[in-house]
Enzyme design. Structure first.
Site, PDB file in Angstrom:
ATOM      1  N   CYS A 104       0.859  -1.175   0.000  1.00 42.17           N
ATOM      2  CA  CYS A 104       0.000   0.000   0.000  1.00 42.17           C
ATOM      3  C   CYS A 104       0.895   1.225   0.000  1.00 42.17           C
ATOM      4  CB  CYS A 104      -0.845   0.020   1.262  1.00 42.17           C
ATOM      5  SG  CYS A 104      -1.743  -1.509   1.511  1.00 42.17           S
ATOM      6  N   LYS A 154       0.865  -1.449  -9.091  1.00 45.31           N
ATOM      7  CA  LYS A 154       2.075  -1.299  -9.897  1.00 45.31           C
ATOM      8  C   LYS A 154       3.293  -1.884  -9.194  1.00 45.31           C
ATOM      9  CE  LYS A 154       4.604   1.354 -13.084  1.00 45.31           C
ATOM     10  NZ  LYS A 154       4.547   0.221 -14.020  1.00 45.31           N
TER      11      LYS A 154
HETATM   12  O1  M6R Z   1       8.791  -2.616 -10.251  1.00 49.58           O
HETATM   13  P1  M6R Z   1       9.200  -3.925 -10.833  1.00 49.58           P
HETATM   14  O2  M6R Z   1       9.808  -3.795 -12.180  1.00 49.58           O
HETATM   15  O3  M6R Z   1      10.055  -4.752  -9.915  1.00 49.58           O
HETATM   16  O4  M6R Z   1       7.847  -4.736 -11.031  1.00 49.58           O
HETATM   17  C1  M6R Z   1       7.865  -6.070 -11.431  1.00 49.58           C
HETATM   18  C2  M6R Z   1       6.501  -6.523 -11.850  1.00 49.58           C
HETATM   19  O5  M6R Z   1       5.614  -6.422 -10.794  1.00 49.58           O
HETATM   20  C3  M6R Z   1       5.965  -5.705 -13.022  1.00 49.58           C
HETATM   21  O6  M6R Z   1       6.836  -5.731 -14.107  1.00 49.58           O
HETATM   22  C4  M6R Z   1       4.604  -6.252 -13.484  1.00 49.58           C
HETATM   23  O7  M6R Z   1       4.733  -7.530 -13.998  1.00 49.58           O
HETATM   24  C5  M6R Z   1       4.006  -5.281 -14.495  1.00 49.58           C
HETATM   25  N1  M6R Z   1       2.753  -4.820 -14.004  1.00 49.58           N
HETATM   26  C6  M6R Z   1       3.817  -5.879 -15.836  1.00 49.58           C
HETATM   27  O8  M6R Z   1       3.315  -4.961 -16.749  1.00 49.58           O
END
Ligand code: M6R
Length: 579
Positions: free
Chosen positions: A2, A574
């Site tokens: 969160c 995100k």
């Molecule tokens: O912030 P991060 O790059 O570590 O996040 C990894 C994943 O949670 C992120 O890439 C997720 O798969 C996306 N929402 C895909 O579009």
């Protein structure tokens, strides 16, 4: 998982905290809320299901408060409903809390606090645990935190008092102070642009903010002096104008991002650094989601240009695997946010073993960078949409440049020409129609195109809620071909001469089963398909950056036509800051 935000100062803090929460919605948007001390010094709570736009409708615009805490939630304990939304108050109405993290022993603590709870959350247990401790408010918080197993960043206010209390273990918490007051949040983007200095609360540290100052304490409540950090190169991102969705805006920003990456990376990867990194015999990339796909692509580049061993792992697997760690290996952690819990835990594991950690991140002041021996920054700028697009291409391009530099390739001019010519204009209307007319969608490719097929499928699942699959083209006939019928669409990606004929065979196999085929390629193919989307032609190793763009646009277009919100897909956040 969160976001928390809090403000105390001479000006009205309500609007400022809501604005901060908007910037933190990438951490979750199931519900949100505020607690504040009103003008008659009483505790008020406003909360709602959904995003900050709903919260704004609930707030009385005439309300004024100097002391506000706020929260945006991604549900971990309990369903998405108003009762489970933060802030939570203690049974006696004395304290209100917002919390990011997970209290793992909350069932046990629940028995200890023994009060009637209104929500299903671990956070309501925590605020009651604090309330039931003895001593000053700070002592209560310190004592309660000692009993907690798990992670937390909390902000707490007390009825009738102009103070905000903060504590942290595991989850990030930044605090900034100036003559106007004190402001805090889960990341530094919540601060005004003018904030130049701030403090990063460390694990098991506490802070008490009043209208004029902030003081820091250890877990025994002993006061400590903390050094402020100078903050530079932060994208504070203030543009909430709603002309288009963030996702489309971010897809369209990719040409600029690539140009920035090309320009900046050659200077961050200086010869001395490259020389130092050349000593590693192996590479192990670790990440989650889209960033993991960048790792898979990075592996292809390392093998191709450096002729070194390389593997990629999903962070949630890596952290619990029986890894054979080696000092000859450089462990590379890739993350847009730098706050992904599994990626951080994996990096800690390597760090604790005394081995080398490199981080590829898009946020300069993230937790992951604090663990790194070497940071390779990506230059994507703030990415707001949950679906990662420009951060992905920035990661892939950065890892390509990294591999080229390490492999001693001097092709700076090729890259410069590429970034000048690269654009994002593709008509995906027909492809979109084919997807919408199909019951099953498969993305296939080989080598680098296989990685792109994984990423394309993730995008379509994530924002258009279409059950699809990305897979190696050669694997189709080892099982998945059984699913292919006349209601199926196979999207074949083909950008490599050496596998061109193999892809053609795979296409014929699909067509023999009645499946429709869309081909995305820059190559001359000798096969009839339902749709060919022709890609511009660049060097083969640059094609993964080109081919993914129409597939990002496809996911966006399908999502729009189905009437979903591309920026805030259901059930997701995100930044995945819990395990
Ligand atoms: O912030 P991060 O790059 O570590 O996040 C990894 C994943 O949670 C992120 O890439 C997720 O798969 C996306 N929402 C895909 O579009």
């Amino acid at each position: 998982m969160c976001g928390i935000c809090a403000g105390i100062g001479s000006e009205n803090q309500i609007e400022k905290v809501v604005r901060g929460l908007k910037k933190l919605e990438y951490r979750g948007y199931d519900s949100c809320g505020l607690a504040y001390i009103n003008e008659t010094k009483n505790l008020e709570i406003v909360k709602c299901v959904g995003g900050t736009e709903n919260l704004e409708n609930r707030i009385d615009k005439t309300d004024f408060s100097n002391v506000v805490i706020g929260h945006t939630r991604w549900a971990t304990h309990g369903t998405v409903c108003e009762e489970n939304a933060h802030p939570h108050i203690s049974f006696d109405g004395q304290f209100a809390i917002v919390h990011n993290g997970i209290v793992e022993n909350f069932e046990e603590l629940k028995k200890q606090v023994d009060v009637q709870l209104k929500s299903q959350t671990d956070t309501e247990v925590l605020v009651n645990l604090i309330c039931k401790q003895s001593g000053t408010t700070l002592e209560k918080i310190c004592n309660a935190c000692q009993k907690v197993v798990g992670s937390f960043a909390i902000a707490l206010i007390e009825n009738g008092k102009d103070e905000i209390f903060f504590a942290r273990r595991g989850s990030p918490l930044w605090i900034a102070a100036d003559e106007k007051g004190v402001f805090a949040g889960s990341d530094i983007s919540v601060f005004d642009k003018n904030f130049k200095k701030c403090f990063c609360l460390e694990d098991d540290e506490f802070a008490v903010a009043s209208l004029k100052k902030v003081e820091f304490f250890e877990k025994n409540c002993k006061k400590i002096e903390k050094k402020s950090i100078s903050v530079e190169n932060v994208d504070f991102f203030d543009g909430f104008s709603d002309e288009q969705t963030f996702m489309l805006k971010e897809i369209k920003e990719q040409p600029i991002v690539l140009r920035k990456t090309c320009f900046n990376l050659f200077s961050s990867l200086d010869d001395a650094k490259i020389c130092e990194l050349k000593k590693f015999k192996k590479f192990h990339f670790v990440a989650c989601g889209t960033a993991y796909h960048s790792c898979l692509m990075g592996c292809q580049f390392i093998k191709k240009f450096c002729k070194k061993q390389c593997e990629a792992s999903v962070a949630s697997e890596f952290r619990y695997a029986d890894n054979v760690l080696s000092k000859n290996c450089l462990y590379v952690f890739v993350s847009q946010s730098g706050e992904t819990a599994d990626t951080i835990a994996s990096a800690r594991l390597v760090k604790d073993a005394g081995l080398s950690v490199m981080c590829v991140t898009n946020e300069p002041y993230c937790t992951l960078n604090s663990l790194a021996d070497f940071v390779l920054p990506t230059f994507a700028g703030k990415e707001m949409a949950v679906a990662s697009t420009k951060a992905y291409t920035a990661q892939v391009f950065s890892l390509l440049i990294f591999a080229l530099r390490l492999g001693g390739e001097t092709i700076q001019n090729t890259l410069k020409d590429f970034v000048q010519a690269f654009d994002c204009e593709f008509d995906v209307d027909k492809l979109c129609q084919l997807v919408l007319a199909s019951q099953k969608v498969f993305f296939i490719g080989r080598g680098q195109d296989y990685v792109s097929s994984l990423e394309a499928a993730l995008k379509l699942k994530e924002i258009a809620y279409i059950n699809c699959l990305g897979m190696p083209a050669g694997e189709l006939k080892h099982g998945t071909l059984a699913l292919v019928d006349e209601k199926s669409l196979v999207v074949a990606i083909s950008t490599q001469e050496k596998t061109k004929k193999k892809i053609e065979s795979n296409i014929l196999e699909v067509q023999a089963r009645g499946g429709k085929v869309a081909l995305i390629s820059n190559l001359e193919h000798n096969v009839d398909v339902d749709l060919k989307l022709t890609l511009p032609n660049f060097e083969e190793f640059l094609m993964p950056i080109v081919s993914i763009v129409p597939l990002q646009l496809l996911a966006f277009e399908v999502c729009q036509r189905l009437g979903f919100d591309p920026d805030k897909p259901r059930n997701l956040a995100k930044s995945v800051t819990v395990e």
